[in-house]
Write an enzyme that holds these catalytic residues in place. Structure first.
Site, PDB file in Angstrom:
ATOM      1  N   GLY A   1       0.909  -1.528  -0.204  1.00 36.73           N
ATOM      2  CA  GLY A   1       0.397   0.040  -0.210  1.00 36.73           C
ATOM      3  C   GLY A   1       0.794   1.415   0.410  1.00 36.73           C
ATOM      4  N   HIS A  36      -5.253  -0.263   1.810  1.00 38.41           N
ATOM      5  CA  HIS A  36      -4.293  -0.755  -0.018  1.00 38.41           C
ATOM      6  C   HIS A  36      -3.585  -2.164   1.374  1.00 38.41           C
ATOM      7  CE1 HIS A  36      -6.050   2.675  -1.889  1.00 38.41           C
ATOM      8  NE2 HIS A  36      -4.931   3.039  -1.537  1.00 38.41           N
ATOM      9  N   VAL A  59       3.213 -13.572   3.549  1.00 40.69           N
ATOM     10  CA  VAL A  59       2.105 -13.895   4.581  1.00 40.69           C
ATOM     11  C   VAL A  59       1.495 -14.615   4.946  1.00 40.69           C
ATOM     12  CG1 VAL A  59       1.135 -12.207   5.963  1.00 40.69           C
ATOM     13  CG2 VAL A  59       2.647 -11.050   5.176  1.00 40.69           C
ATOM     14  N   ARG A  76       8.328 -14.060  -3.869  1.00 41.96           N
ATOM     15  CA  ARG A  76       8.467 -14.997  -2.013  1.00 41.96           C
ATOM     16  C   ARG A  76       7.365 -15.356  -2.044  1.00 41.96           C
ATOM     17  NH1 ARG A  76       5.033 -11.183   0.344  1.00 41.96           N
ATOM     18  NH2 ARG A  76       5.069  -9.082  -0.440  1.00 41.96           N
TER      19      ARG A  76
END
Length: 514
Positions: A167, A237, A299, A296
């Protein structure tokens, strides 16, 4: 089985613990790192050894490549796992690891440069014929050029940072009179956060659903997908709720298959290695548009692990050490999984509200997972992301998963310290009350979740029955002033204030961190 040499985990918090646990299960010794602020951090208990790498500011520690490589040499580590954030998508770090004779657990630096840069990624998907959101072909020079493109594609538009994420450096613009000032503010924010103020313009899609595809590549042109996640519920965001499967795609099964096909086309073209995520916007009619690739581990990867029964970190490690000669078959997906992010933040404004913890009780039980790095003696630091925990659940159906998450959130308790008379002290606040409202919201229960849900539901951010401590109110006010100052900037674009140092001064003055 090949020799499993030590893994250096160049991260902190819950992701460092999560990686360390899988390393131990597979027989890898683990090496941790820590900053001044993290000398007594929970993640150090999960590593076989740990080394100090510098001051509390990320630039002095978790982003300090030379010190990290020195730790690798001293500890005898062979593999480097970056987790997410910090150095996980920095191509220069992957290059530095390779030059030092280390194995970076993730994609190649070339793949990062090709897909991690938002503008380069857009050029790649254009070449492959993957649909993307209408907008500029590359970076735009200034606000005037952004305004010209916005007139061509029509308002509303999004201004986005070329090197951005989370964001940062993003602005929605609804009319031409606002676009130049929005461009300048977003560019300054991007320059501070990423060292790059380049911006591009995208059409803002109405009725937007944020859907991402989890992929895994072998680095030789092979790849598989592990299903999708919908991350439409966001504030500022940034994601706050993730789930799989995506409710919107249940209405458009052909769109789901087309998105899988598009994601794998990209993975194979760039010869991507390890775990990655392709992010898309899906509109209310089932049309999808490429947004970006995260090179990657995400989360929200636990959501995918719940529905597939696979350990993505284990896959990463096995590929890195040469044990995964061939990719496994695309795993079957079962049931439904939901995840929410419990933050130290004001539940109305969503501004960070870190501070000492007085009490923390995270939910457990059948099909409930709490990923955290905090105990009752801990403190949410002003220097890093204020996430306290990821709470995820699995159910045989979405309705069952929603019920299970509701119970889990009702069981959770996170509170600041108390005085003898029972009043709270310290700056800590959490979004737990917001999450409890969210899991009960009719649109969430129905799976009707667009990215503007929070902005359009005032009841989700209603005032709590309990008032924040005076320290929390002071700290929040100072943070807001710092944000306002930063958004204006100074005459040459230079900015003299940074929120971490502001927080530190407030904490010292008010005794919040004692």
């Amino acid at each position: 089985m090949m020799k499993r040499e030590p893994v250096l985990i160049v991260n902190r918090g819950e992701i460092a613990i999560r990686v360390a646990r899988t390393c131990r299960a597979l027989g890898f010794r683990t090496v941790g790192i820590y900053s001044d602020a993290d000398r007594f951090a929970e993640h150090l208990r999960f590593c076989d050894e740990a080394y100090w790498v510098g001051g509390s500011a990320p630039q002095e520690s978790y982003l300090h490549v030379e010190r990290i490589l020195a730790v690798a040499k001293k500890s005898g580590a062979r593999y480097v796992h970056p987790g997410y954030g910090f150095l996980s998508e920095r191509a220069h770090f992957a290059d530095a690891c390779s030059k030092a004779g280390l194995v970076f657990v993730g994609p190649t630096a070339e793949s990062m440069r090709l897909m991690g840069d938002k503008i380069q990624a857009r050029a790649t998907v254009d070449l492959l014929g993957v649909p993307r959101v209408p907008g500029s072909k590359g970076a735009v020079a200034n606000g005037e050029e952004a305004a010209k493109i916005a007139r061509e594609i029509g308002y509303p538009v999004l201004l986005k940072a070329a090197a951005g994420g989370g964001g940062k450096g993003m602005r929605r613009v609804d009319k031409e009179s606002d676009i130049i000032s929005a461009f300048e503010g977003a560019s300054r924010e991007s320059l501070r956060a990423f060292g790059d103020g380049s911006m591009y313009v995208e059409k803002f899609i109405l009725e937007p659903h944020h859907v991402e595809i989890q992929v895994f590549g072998d680095g030789r042109g092979g790849g598989i997908h592990l299903g999708e996640r919908e991350c439409s519920i966001q504030r500022r965001h940034q994601k706050v709720w993730e789930e799989s499967p995506a409710p919107i795609l249940n209405h458009f099964p052909k769109t789901r298959e087309a998105m899988f096909e598009a994601a794998l086309k990209i993975v194979k073209h760039v010869q991507y290695a390890s775990a990655g995520t392709l992010e898309f916007i899906v509109d209310g009619k089932g049309n999808f548009y490429f947004l970006e690739m995260n090179t990657r581990l995400q989360v929200e990867h636990p959501v995918t692990e719940w529905v597939t029964g696979q350990d993505l970190v284990a896959w990463q490690l096995r590929l890195a050490c040469g044990e995964m000669k061939d990719l496994p078959a695309t795993p079957a997906r079962h049931g439904s999984s939901l995840e929410v992010r419990l933050y130290a933040e004001d539940p109305r404004t969503f501004l960070p509200a870190p501070g000492p913890l007085g009490l923390i009780t995270l939910p457990t039980g059948a099909f409930v997972r709490s990923d955290s790095a905090f105990s009752e003696a801990g403190e949410v630091s002003v220097h890093y992301d204020p996430m306290i925990s990821k709470i995820s659940v699995w159910g045989s159906s979405r309705a069952e998963a929603v019920d299970r998450l509701r119970v889990a959130l009702d069981e959770a308790r996170v509170e600041p310290p108390k005085k003898a008379d029972g009043t709270y002290v310290g700056s800590l606040r959490t979004n737990l009350s917001f999450l409890r409202r969210l899991v009960r919201h009719p649109r969430v229960i129905a799976g009707d979740t667009t990215t503007d849900l929070i902005a359009g539901a005032a009841d989700l951010t209603a005032a709590d029955s309990t008032s924040p401590s005076i320290e929390a109110m002071i700290a929040t006010a100072v943070f807001q002033l710092a944000q306002e100052y930063e958004s204006v900037g100074t005459p040459g674009g230079a900015v003299e204030i940074e929120s971490p140092s502001t927080w530190s001064r407030v904490a010292r003055r008010e005794g919040v961190s004692k």
